[in-house]
Scaffold this motif. Structure first.
Motif, short mmCIF file in Angstrom:
data_model
loop_
_atom_site.label_atom_id
_atom_site.label_comp_id
_atom_site.label_asym_id
_atom_site.label_seq_id
_atom_site.Cartn_x
_atom_site.Cartn_y
_atom_site.Cartn_z
N SER A 107 -6.08 -2.05 -5.89
CA SER A 107 -5.36 -0.78 -5.88
C SER A 107 -5.03 -0.31 -7.29
O SER A 107 -5.14 0.88 -7.60
CB SER A 107 -4.07 -0.93 -5.06
OG SER A 107 -4.36 -1.25 -3.71
N ARG B 115 0.84 -1.21 0.00
CA ARG B 115 0.00 0.00 0.00
C ARG B 115 0.86 1.26 0.00
O ARG B 115 0.58 2.22 -0.73
CB ARG B 115 -0.92 0.00 1.22
CG ARG B 115 -2.01 -1.06 1.20
CD ARG B 115 -2.99 -0.84 2.34
NE ARG B 115 -3.81 -2.02 2.57
CZ ARG B 115 -3.57 -2.94 3.50
NH1 ARG B 115 -2.55 -2.80 4.33
NH2 ARG B 115 -4.37 -3.98 3.62
N ASP B 116 1.92 1.25 0.82
CA ASP B 116 2.82 2.41 0.86
C ASP B 116 3.47 2.64 -0.50
O ASP B 116 3.60 3.78 -0.96
CB ASP B 116 3.91 2.19 1.91
CG ASP B 116 3.39 2.26 3.34
OD1 ASP B 116 2.26 2.75 3.54
OD2 ASP B 116 4.11 1.79 4.25
N THR C 162 -6.36 3.23 -8.82
CA THR C 162 -5.37 4.28 -9.09
C THR C 162 -5.01 4.40 -10.57
O THR C 162 -4.45 5.42 -10.98
CB THR C 162 -4.07 4.01 -8.30
OG1 THR C 162 -3.49 2.77 -8.75
CG2 THR C 162 -4.33 3.96 -6.81
N ASP D 3 0.99 4.13 -2.84
CA ASP D 3 0.80 5.54 -2.51
C ASP D 3 1.93 6.38 -3.10
O ASP D 3 1.69 7.47 -3.64
CB ASP D 3 0.74 5.74 -1.00
CG ASP D 3 -0.56 5.24 -0.38
OD1 ASP D 3 -1.53 5.00 -1.13
OD2 ASP D 3 -0.60 5.08 0.86
N GLU D 4 3.16 5.88 -2.97
CA GLU D 4 4.31 6.62 -3.51
C GLU D 4 4.23 6.69 -5.03
O GLU D 4 4.50 7.73 -5.63
CB GLU D 4 5.60 5.95 -3.07
CG GLU D 4 6.86 6.60 -3.63
CD GLU D 4 7.02 8.05 -3.20
OE1 GLU D 4 7.62 8.83 -3.96
OE2 GLU D 4 6.53 8.41 -2.10
N SER E 48 1.58 6.65 -6.81
CA SER E 48 0.51 7.60 -7.14
C SER E 48 1.01 9.03 -7.01
O SER E 48 0.73 9.88 -7.88
CB SER E 48 -0.69 7.36 -6.22
OG SER E 48 -1.75 8.22 -6.54
N ARG E 49 1.75 9.32 -5.94
CA ARG E 49 2.29 10.68 -5.77
C ARG E 49 3.24 11.04 -6.91
O ARG E 49 3.31 12.20 -7.34
CB ARG E 49 3.02 10.79 -4.43
CG ARG E 49 2.09 10.91 -3.23
CD ARG E 49 2.86 11.29 -1.97
NE ARG E 49 3.69 10.19 -1.50
CZ ARG E 49 3.28 9.25 -0.66
NH1 ARG E 49 2.04 9.27 -0.18
NH2 ARG E 49 4.10 8.29 -0.27
#
Length: 276
Positions: A76, A29-30, A80, A33-34, A36-37
């Motif tokens: 995910s 998940r982390d 995303t 998230d990265e 995606s950023r």
């Protein structure tokens, strides 16, 4: 005047992988998230990303393709729009008979969250004092190569020890790969980091393909993830730290290098999978 093909942005997740499956899902998940950023198109996690034990990975680490880890990746990716390539451990075949073994595999999940392919590692790491075949069964060498289309590039997947077998990468390139992806848990030892780097660059140069090598980091493994262009020029290279980094791969550069150096067209030998 028309624009050329857009670069494909790849996030490399050089992470520590635990035996605890929930911890590894949090890591995934982390990483997402990265990615995606960073506005990435593709996230690559290492070999055995769903669970790892430096003493050996086997049936105790396995979960099916509809289990929690792959389900997380698919959900995910779908939410995303980021494709994912990750190493997992799958249950072995009952037909293989005792002793029970698992399968070292890669899953390729597209940006819609669909499972685009599963690569079962052909070359098991029976070298340098290790014997993966005691706990794992190999994938069939004649299985169709697994590729994943992301933007204007086709990514072909192989795993760790496969890197030492150039015919494996050539077969994936023959299936249309512009980029070779090697998730790995490259075991540390004398000269091992040198081998990893040298072989990644060799696979890039000889196949005029970009290369993405993603190494697990932590105790007993080397990390040292690397991204190189189809001419062997390094675009991104990491040490042993746990980190996420992002690089752009340019389809136009792959085409340019292949025009200048048509070695794939000039070769005189084909790759034929071994039987049995």
């Amino acid at each position: 005047m028309t624009d050329g093909p857009a670069p494909v942005r790849v996030t490399v997740a050089q992470v520590v992988v635990a035996q605890d499956r929930e911890v590894n899902r949090r890591t995934a998940r982390d990483a997402l998230d990265e990615a995606s950023r960073a506005r990435a198109d593709l996230l690559v996690l290492p070999e055995y990303a769903s669970g790892y034990d430096p003493r050996g990975v086997g049936p105790a680490h396995a979960e099916p393709l509809d289990g929690p880890y792959v389900t997380l990746l698919r959900e995910s990716a779908g939410s995303t729009g980021i494709a994912v390539i990750a190493g997992v451990t799958l249950p072995g075949s009952a037909a293989a008979g005792p002793p029970a073994r698992a399968v070292n595999a890669l899953v390729a999940v597209d940006a819609a969250g669909e499972l685009a392919g599963v690569y079962r590692k052909v070359h098991l790491y029976d070298a340098f004092g290790y014997r993966e075949s005691d706990h794992l069964e190999p994938g069939p060498p004649d299985a169709e190569p697994v590729t994943l289309r992301v933007g204007d590039l086709t990514f072909g997947v192989l795993t760790c020890y496969d890197l030492r077998f150039p015919e494996a990468s050539r077969r994936v390139v023959d299936a249309g790969a512009d980029v070779l992806v090697y998730p790995a848990a490259w075991v540390a030892g004398p000269l091992k980091a040198d081998h990893w780097r040298t072989l990644l660059l060799a696979r890039a140069i000889e196949n005029t393909a970009a290369v993405v090598g993603v190494g697990m980091t932590g105790p007993g493994v080397t990390g040292r993830s690397l991204v190189a262009g189809p001419d062997g020029v390094v675009a991104l290279e990491l040490g042993e730290e746990e980190t996420y980094r992002t690089a752009d791969l340019d389809p136009a550069r792959v085409a340019e290098v292949r025009r200048a150096n048509p070695s794939l067209a000039n070769r005189r030998y084909a790759v034929t999978p071994a039987r049995g």
